[in-house]
Design a protein around this motif. Structure first.
Motif, PDB file in Angstrom:
ATOM      1  N   PHE A 165       6.082   8.277   4.714  1.00 29.80           N
ATOM      2  CA  PHE A 165       5.943   8.715   3.337  1.00 29.80           C
ATOM      3  C   PHE A 165       6.512   7.688   2.354  1.00 29.80           C
ATOM      4  O   PHE A 165       6.438   7.877   1.149  1.00 29.80           O
ATOM      5  N   GLY A 166       7.104   6.604   2.873  1.00 31.16           N
ATOM      6  CA  GLY A 166       7.607   5.554   1.992  1.00 31.16           C
ATOM      7  C   GLY A 166       6.567   4.468   1.734  1.00 31.16           C
ATOM      8  O   GLY A 166       6.705   3.701   0.797  1.00 31.16           O
ATOM      9  N   VAL A 167       5.527   4.428   2.571  1.00 32.92           N
ATOM     10  CA  VAL A 167       4.561   3.335   2.470  1.00 32.92           C
ATOM     11  C   VAL A 167       3.889   3.305   1.100  1.00 32.92           C
ATOM     12  O   VAL A 167       3.829   2.256   0.448  1.00 32.92           O
ATOM     13  N   TYR A 168       3.424   4.467   0.647  1.00 32.62           N
ATOM     14  CA  TYR A 168       2.684   4.479  -0.613  1.00 32.62           C
ATOM     15  C   TYR A 168       3.566   4.076  -1.803  1.00 32.62           C
ATOM     16  O   TYR A 168       3.205   3.167  -2.559  1.00 32.62           O
ATOM     17  N   PRO A 169       4.743   4.726  -1.976  1.00 34.10           N
ATOM     18  CA  PRO A 169       5.611   4.292  -3.089  1.00 34.10           C
ATOM     19  C   PRO A 169       5.977   2.810  -2.994  1.00 34.10           C
ATOM     20  O   PRO A 169       6.001   2.102  -4.002  1.00 34.10           O
ATOM     21  N   ALA A 170       6.237   2.339  -1.770  1.00 35.81           N
ATOM     22  CA  ALA A 170       6.646   0.945  -1.597  1.00 35.81           C
ATOM     23  C   ALA A 170       5.525  -0.005  -2.012  1.00 35.81           C
ATOM     24  O   ALA A 170       5.766  -1.014  -2.679  1.00 35.81           O
ATOM     25  N   SER A 171       4.283   0.350  -1.673  1.00 31.78           N
ATOM     26  CA  SER A 171       3.215  -0.575  -2.036  1.00 31.78           C
ATOM     27  C   SER A 171       2.930  -0.497  -3.538  1.00 31.78           C
ATOM     28  O   SER A 171       2.524  -1.477  -4.154  1.00 31.78           O
ATOM     29  N   ARG A 181       8.282  -4.537  -1.248  1.00 31.96           N
ATOM     30  CA  ARG A 181       7.722  -3.459  -0.424  1.00 31.96           C
ATOM     31  C   ARG A 181       8.724  -3.085   0.658  1.00 31.96           C
ATOM     32  O   ARG A 181       9.016  -1.923   0.894  1.00 31.96           O
ATOM     33  N   ARG A 182       9.282  -4.120   1.284  1.00 34.02           N
ATOM     34  CA  ARG A 182      10.229  -3.885   2.369  1.00 34.02           C
ATOM     35  C   ARG A 182      11.461  -3.139   1.856  1.00 34.02           C
ATOM     36  O   ARG A 182      11.972  -2.239   2.501  1.00 34.02           O
ATOM     37  N   GLN A 183      11.915  -3.535   0.649  1.00 30.44           N
ATOM     38  CA  GLN A 183      13.109  -2.891   0.110  1.00 30.44           C
ATOM     39  C   GLN A 183      12.906  -1.378  -0.061  1.00 30.44           C
ATOM     40  O   GLN A 183      13.752  -0.577   0.329  1.00 30.44           O
TER      41      GLN A 183
END
Lengths: 231, 408
Positions: free
Chosen positions: B388-394, B330-332
């Motif tokens: 906007f990165g949270v959703y793809p990351a999760s 997720r962090r990556q």
């Protein structure tokens, strides 16, 4: 001999809607340190499911799995990730190398997740690559290597963490016969050096290289015999 | 895996897909640079207005006549009445009544044609007293201003604005020459130094200043009414005190209540506020459009990150098999999105600065970019990347390693 793998009454049931499918129906087995075991079975036999459970990629629905004495059957995803990192070296049929990274960066990946400092990682990666005979290819990207060489890089990656178990899933499935012999010789050599290896395959010819063959059919181990291959 | 490693991996992943990363950043770049430019334009326009109004003088109060109503009941605007007179100016100048007024300059203003030889030029003819120069913080670049004696005598002398002087006298110094103002020949005794600004369409540099007595004689005015009384307060602190004193004085001498005041007192601040209210509306409007483009840029980041997760599903599976925990994955991806956002922000700010340097020359509008706006823009870009990165990351973190490895 110290047990690396102890499976007791392992079952795995997949559920899709109202249909339940039992992929493993009670598997009991024990694999000791230094053994070279091949798991053979046709597709749909539960071989892949067993490999996923052995590789800590999935939890069994029932039963227990002790990996190097540690019960991993009820661990969380994050805990399993840590166990995989520490205990298991994977070799896959499709190599699964990252094409944008040079060989040594591919080999150091497990060490990155283990939190090893950068300088030590490079040193250990080069050491592992030397061990598989690719000392002169450390800076090559996977695209610049042959199939057999790529699988050697993958083996080096599996070795680099000094894991208790090397789990090879159809490692020769994508290789020509020369490279196949090459990779099998490498596994044999690692076995000779005292590594525990579990090889998953559907080819009896490949399985003959291992000391011991476990045949799995319809989710159960139907045969467990020594092949007579030298230890 | 520590933060340094994660950021490094993120930058590597972005560099591995250069074109795609560049296109993703483009949305953020356009958004950020347009925000920087619109805010800069708005700020520049406000600064310009402020500068123009402060060029009128310092600590200035501007007293103008109130509205008038004609026989048919038609009400005219402020300044249409002739309720302010020289007497009012004299009263304000009385130190015992309005102690906070430092200097008072009553003025009259008419538009009149000036002729010098074969050349004519219509300009604003201002009649005033000697205080005008100090109150309006103007200087004479050539010759001299008129004296108190000349005001008393209603002498036929005139001081020209620099533009007016250029229009009437192309060659040589106008000082000592004669101009005809509405048929009356007058001696040019001085030229004003350029004020460097123009306000509300009338150039401060295009006018002809003469003694108020002379101007009243020319216009035939006998009422002594003036169009504006400029009052300079003692200091910025006494500005509102001076305002109160003048207001009370004029209400009293005109014998009207505050509701029916026949005059209007404006301060520079109130003029700035009025002028800026239009600018503000425009800035908010343009800034809003720019903010929408930023939002679209952010959605672009999310879209590309989702594509990236799908495309790199096997990489994610492999990393997980090798020991990456869901939180590391997720962090990556979060770091990748943030780096895209941040890089887009920095490039956007750079383009904004280039635009702020080039644009004033092209559209003749000042653009002023503040350090605060810059930091805010970069912060916004970073926040967009993260948001906007949270959703793809999760999504990436939730993938199971087996499915991810097996996918073709």
């Amino acid at each position: 001999m110290k047990a690396i793998i102890e499976l007791a009454g392992v079952r795995k049931t997949y559920r899709s809607g109202s249909i339940e499918f039992e992929a493993l129906r009670g598997v009991d087995t024990r694999i000791d340190e230094g053994e070279y075991v091949a798991v053979i079975g046709p597709s749909g036999s539960g071989k892949s499911t067993l490999m996923n459970i052995l590789g800590c990629l999935d939890n069994p629905t029932e039963g227990s799995y002790l990996l190097a004495g540690e019960d991993v059957s009820r661990m969380s995803e994050a805990q399993l990730a840590e166990v995989r990192n520490r205990r298991i070296g994977f070799v896959f049929q499709q190599f699964h190398l990252l094409s944008s990274l040079p060989a040594w960066r591919n080999v150091e990946l497990p060490l990155v997740y283990a939190g090893v400092p950068r300088a030590a990682r490079r040193e250990r990666a080069i050491e592992a690559l030397t061990r598989v005979g690719l000392a002169d290819r450390i800076d090559n990207k996977p695209g610049e290597l042959s199939g057999g060489q790529q699988q050697r890089v993958a083996v080096a990656r599996a070795l680099v963490t000094e894991p208790a178990l090397i789990l090879a899933d159809e490692p020769t499935g994508n290789l020509d016969s020369a490279s196949t012999a090459d990779v099998l010789a490498l596994l044999e050599e690692l076995h000779g050096a005292g590594r525990t290896i579990v090889l998953i395959t559907h080819e009896h010819e490949v399985a003959r290289n291992a000391q011991r063959n476990l045949v799995i059919r319809d989710g159960e181990i139907t045969s467990d015999e020594l092949t007579g291959a030298h230890a | 895996m520590n933060w340094f490693e994660t950021v490094r991996a993120g930058i590597e992943a972005i560099r591995a897909h250069r074109l795609r990363s560049a296109l993703t950043m483009l949305g953020i770049v356009i958004g950020i640079s347009s925000v920087i430019l619109t805010v800069g334009l708005g700020q520049g326009a406000q600064d310009q207005v402020k500068q123009q109004i402060s060029a009128l003088g310092s600590n200035l109060l501007i007293v103008s006549p109130g509205s008038s109503t004609d026989a048919t009941g038609m009400r005219r605007g402020f300044g249409s009445a002739s309720t302010l007179t020289l007497n009012d100016a004299t009263a304000i100048a009385d130190g015992s009544v309005v102690p906070d007024a430092k200097s008072v300059a009553p003025t009259t203003s008419t538009s009149t044609a000036l002729t010098a030889g074969q050349t004519n030029w219509t300009t604003s003819v201002v009649g005033t007293t000697t205080n005008w120069l100090g109150v309006r913080t103007r200087q004479v670049s050539d010759g001299r201003f008129f004296t108190a004696d000349e005001v008393t005598q209603a002498a036929d002398v005139v001081v020209l604005g620099s533009d007016t002087a250029t229009q009437l006298f192309s060659f040589g110094s106008p000082v000592g020459q004669t101009v005809s103002v509405d048929g009356t020949p007058m001696t040019v005794i001085g030229v004003l130094a350029p004020s460097g600004s123009s306000s509300s369409g009338t150039s401060e540099d295009d006018q002809a200043v003469m003694p108020i007595s002379t101007a009243m004689r020319l216009s035939g005015s006998t009422t002594g009414s003036v169009s504006t009384i400029y009052v300079e307060a003692m200091s910025a602190n006494t500005l509102s005190a001076a305002y109160q004193e003048i207001n009370a004085l004029l209400l009293n001498t005109h014998g009207v209540s505050a509701d029916a005041a026949d005059f209007n007192i404006a301060t520079q601040d109130s003029l700035v506020a009025t002028a800026n209210s239009t600018n503000k509306t425009l800035t908010v409007l343009l800034g809003g459009i720019a903010a929408i483009s930023l939002l679209v840029g952010g959605i672009g980041v999310m879209n590309i990150m989702l594509v990236s997760v799908t495309e790199r599903i096997r990489e994610i599976g492999l990393r997980k098999a090798l020991g990456a925990t869901p939180s590391v994955i997720r962090r990556q991806f979060l770091v990748e999105a943030s780096v895209l956002g941040l890089a887009g922000g920095v490039i956007g700010v750079a383009i904004g600065y280039v635009g702020a340097t080039v644009l004033p020359g092209l559209i003749n509008q000042p653009v002023s970019v503040s350090a605060f706006a810059t930091l805010a823009a970069i912060g916004t870009a970073l926040a967009l990347g993260i948001g906007f990165g949270v959703y793809p990351a999760s999504r990436a973190a939730r993938l199971t390693p087996i499915d991810a490895l097996r996918s073709e």
